[in-house]
Design a protein around this motif. Structure first.
Motif, mmCIF file in Angstrom:
data_model
loop_
_atom_site.group_PDB
_atom_site.id
_atom_site.type_symbol
_atom_site.label_atom_id
_atom_site.label_comp_id
_atom_site.label_asym_id
_atom_site.label_seq_id
_atom_site.Cartn_x
_atom_site.Cartn_y
_atom_site.Cartn_z
ATOM 1 N N GLY A 1 -4.162 -10.516 21.924
ATOM 2 C CA GLY A 1 -3.751 -9.932 20.647
ATOM 3 C C GLY A 1 -4.320 -10.636 19.437
ATOM 4 N N ALA A 2 -5.182 -11.648 19.636
ATOM 5 C CA ALA A 2 -5.699 -12.432 18.516
ATOM 6 C C ALA A 2 -6.526 -11.581 17.553
ATOM 7 C CB ALA A 2 -6.543 -13.596 19.040
ATOM 8 N N THR A 3 -7.407 -10.741 18.101
ATOM 9 C CA THR A 3 -8.236 -9.890 17.238
ATOM 10 C C THR A 3 -7.364 -8.910 16.463
ATOM 11 O OG1 THR A 3 -10.134 -10.064 18.720
ATOM 12 C CG2 THR A 3 -10.108 -8.202 17.194
ATOM 13 N N MET A 4 -6.367 -8.344 17.125
ATOM 14 C CA MET A 4 -5.506 -7.375 16.447
ATOM 15 C C MET A 4 -4.679 -8.045 15.357
ATOM 16 S SD MET A 4 -4.810 -4.191 16.167
ATOM 17 C CE MET A 4 -5.292 -3.324 17.658
ATOM 18 N N ARG A 5 -4.222 -9.270 15.594
ATOM 19 C CA ARG A 5 -3.465 -9.962 14.554
ATOM 20 C C ARG A 5 -4.327 -10.175 13.314
ATOM 21 N NH1 ARG A 5 -1.375 -12.839 18.995
ATOM 22 N NH2 ARG A 5 -2.859 -14.565 18.719
ATOM 23 N N ALA A 6 -5.579 -10.555 13.505
ATOM 24 C CA ALA A 6 -6.487 -10.725 12.379
ATOM 25 C C ALA A 6 -6.738 -9.392 11.689
ATOM 26 C CB ALA A 6 -7.811 -11.330 12.853
ATOM 27 N N THR A 7 -6.865 -8.340 12.482
ATOM 28 C CA THR A 7 -7.096 -7.000 11.919
ATOM 29 C C THR A 7 -5.914 -6.558 11.073
ATOM 30 O OG1 THR A 7 -8.448 -6.405 13.842
ATOM 31 C CG2 THR A 7 -7.621 -4.604 12.476
ATOM 32 N N VAL A 8 -4.712 -6.753 11.580
ATOM 33 C CA VAL A 8 -3.506 -6.372 10.838
ATOM 34 C C VAL A 8 -3.430 -7.124 9.513
ATOM 35 C CG1 VAL A 8 -0.986 -6.511 10.835
ATOM 36 C CG2 VAL A 8 -2.188 -5.674 12.869
ATOM 37 N N SER A 9 -3.700 -8.414 9.542
ATOM 38 C CA SER A 9 -3.669 -9.214 8.316
ATOM 39 C C SER A 9 -4.677 -8.689 7.296
ATOM 40 C CB SER A 9 -3.973 -10.677 8.628
ATOM 41 O OG SER A 9 -2.981 -11.240 9.459
ATOM 42 N N ALA A 10 -5.862 -8.315 7.785
ATOM 43 C CA ALA A 10 -6.899 -7.815 6.889
ATOM 44 C C ALA A 10 -6.546 -6.439 6.331
ATOM 45 C CB ALA A 10 -8.235 -7.759 7.619
ATOM 46 N N VAL A 11 -6.056 -5.555 7.197
ATOM 47 C CA VAL A 11 -5.692 -4.202 6.756
ATOM 48 C C VAL A 11 -4.595 -4.250 5.701
ATOM 49 C CG1 VAL A 11 -4.543 -2.067 7.499
ATOM 50 C CG2 VAL A 11 -6.458 -2.986 8.822
ATOM 51 N N ARG A 12 -3.657 -5.168 5.869
ATOM 52 C CA ARG A 12 -2.539 -5.257 4.924
ATOM 53 C C ARG A 12 -3.010 -5.555 3.500
ATOM 54 N NH1 ARG A 12 2.344 -4.871 6.367
ATOM 55 N NH2 ARG A 12 2.005 -5.480 8.544
ATOM 56 N N GLU A 13 -4.157 -6.212 3.380
ATOM 57 C CA GLU A 13 -4.698 -6.527 2.066
ATOM 58 C C GLU A 13 -5.044 -5.272 1.260
ATOM 59 O OE1 GLU A 13 -5.218 -9.609 0.652
ATOM 60 O OE2 GLU A 13 -4.134 -10.463 2.363
ATOM 61 N N PHE A 14 -5.205 -4.135 1.933
ATOM 62 C CA PHE A 14 -5.595 -2.895 1.263
ATOM 63 C C PHE A 14 -4.400 -2.021 0.880
ATOM 64 C CE2 PHE A 14 -9.229 -4.314 3.698
ATOM 65 C CZ PHE A 14 -10.268 -4.188 2.781
ATOM 66 N N GLY A 15 -3.197 -2.506 1.101
ATOM 67 C CA GLY A 15 -1.997 -1.825 0.624
ATOM 68 C C GLY A 15 -1.615 -0.544 1.327
ATOM 69 N N PRO A 16 -1.710 -0.481 2.668
ATOM 70 C CA PRO A 16 -1.264 0.738 3.354
ATOM 71 C C PRO A 16 0.248 0.882 3.292
ATOM 72 C CG PRO A 16 -1.719 -0.965 4.956
ATOM 73 C CD PRO A 16 -2.153 -1.520 3.619
ATOM 74 N N GLU A 17 0.716 2.102 3.453
ATOM 75 C CA GLU A 17 2.157 2.348 3.464
ATOM 76 C C GLU A 17 2.768 1.986 4.812
ATOM 77 O OE1 GLU A 17 4.458 6.441 3.559
ATOM 78 O OE2 GLU A 17 3.900 5.949 1.501
ATOM 79 N N ARG A 18 2.003 2.211 5.873
ATOM 80 C CA ARG A 18 2.524 1.981 7.218
ATOM 81 C C ARG A 18 1.364 1.599 8.137
ATOM 82 N NH1 ARG A 18 7.096 3.320 10.081
ATOM 83 N NH2 ARG A 18 6.865 3.870 12.284
ATOM 84 N N ILE A 19 1.593 0.630 9.009
ATOM 85 C CA ILE A 19 0.585 0.213 9.983
ATOM 86 C C ILE A 19 1.148 0.410 11.388
ATOM 87 C CG2 ILE A 19 -0.836 -1.664 10.876
ATOM 88 C CD1 ILE A 19 -0.782 -2.944 8.142
ATOM 89 N N VAL A 20 0.408 1.163 12.184
ATOM 90 C CA VAL A 20 0.792 1.427 13.568
ATOM 91 C C VAL A 20 -0.331 0.932 14.474
ATOM 92 C CG1 VAL A 20 1.376 3.197 15.280
ATOM 93 C CG2 VAL A 20 2.081 3.480 12.884
ATOM 94 N N VAL A 21 -0.014 0.065 15.429
ATOM 95 C CA VAL A 21 -0.985 -0.370 16.422
ATOM 96 C C VAL A 21 -0.816 0.505 17.648
ATOM 97 C CG1 VAL A 21 -1.607 -2.226 18.018
ATOM 98 C CG2 VAL A 21 -1.185 -2.738 15.606
ATOM 99 N N ALA A 22 -1.911 1.133 18.077
ATOM 100 C CA ALA A 22 -1.857 2.052 19.217
ATOM 101 C C ALA A 22 -2.908 1.647 20.244
ATOM 102 C CB ALA A 22 -2.106 3.487 18.742
ATOM 103 N N ILE A 23 -2.462 1.351 21.460
ATOM 104 C CA ILE A 23 -3.375 0.907 22.507
ATOM 105 C C ILE A 23 -2.957 1.500 23.843
ATOM 106 C CG2 ILE A 23 -4.162 -1.268 21.461
ATOM 107 C CD1 ILE A 23 -1.134 -1.606 21.893
#
Length: 228
Positions: A139-161
């Protein structure tokens, strides 16, 4: 217990899409595939949900001489996520850290140009972002991705795998609004164990899928250019 086996990433994407029906044809939903292996999965999800597809590229910032150890990541939009615990523990000087960041940013820019061409990066502000990969291991790559995506101000983040160990899902669920996973094998050793065909996805395949995704009429018999 071995867990569910998908024929390939296409099939995994279709099964994953079946769990994401609440997001079908909703305004403000965007599907982001993590290149390279996550893009064929995300393509199927985006098509089933009638949602736009884009890539969100992340490059690990490895410790010099021990590149497998991540001291951070760079992501689409120039976002840099730093793991200060690792940086301090290994004693990486600031100038050396900056050197690695610059190198990974250059590679990230190259890949994004290859994948996206002249199209601008997607606007994620106040969007519902579905982050899709072909599976999670640590999950290391996804954790970094989530942190980066959050910088762009989304309303909701869903991880789907399609597949992941339950421990990784629990860790990621603490960081996002929702985690959707088709299968969590009891004995998990690698993402590839959940696939019959797990060939490496090429840059050309990623680019072709993105080009197909922006076509106005996408038929049901699209040629994906391979299994990867």
């Amino acid at each position: 217990m071995r867990g569910k086996i998908f024929r390939d990433r296409r099939e995994a994407g279709r099964e994953l899409a079946g769990l994401l029906g609440d997001y079908r044809s909703r305004d403000g939903v965007i599907v982001l595939g993590l290149p390279r292996g996550g893009v064929p999965v995300a393509f199927e999800v985006a098509r089933a949900l009638d949602a736009p597809l884009e890539v969100f590229t992340v490059r690990k910032i490895g410790v010099p001489g021990h590149e497998e150890l991540a001291m951070g990541a760079v992501a689409s939009g120039g976002v840099v996520v730093t793991n200060y615990q690792v940086v301090e523990a290994v004693g990486v000087p600031h100038d050396q850290f900056d050197l690695v960041v610059a190198r990974e940013k250059a590679e990230l820019t190259r890949r994004e140009r290859l994948y996206r061409g002249p199209r601008p990066a997607p606007d994620l502000f106040r969007k519902t972002v579905l982050l899709v990969d072909d599976g999670l291991a640590t999950g290391a790559t996804m954790r970094a991705t989530v942190s980066a995506v959050r910088e762009f101000g989304p309303e909701r983040i869903v991880v789907a795998i399609p597949t992941a160990p339950s421990s990784a899902c629990r860790e990621i669920s603490a960081l996002v609004d929702e985690v959707v996973c088709v299968d969590t094998p009891h004995h998990f050793s690698a993402v590839g164990q959940s696939y019959e065909v797990f060939d490496q996805t090429s840059d050309d395949e990623v680019r072709d899928l993105l080009e197909q995704a922006v076509l106005p009429d996408l038929s049901d018999d699209v040629d994906y250019g391979g299994e990867g």
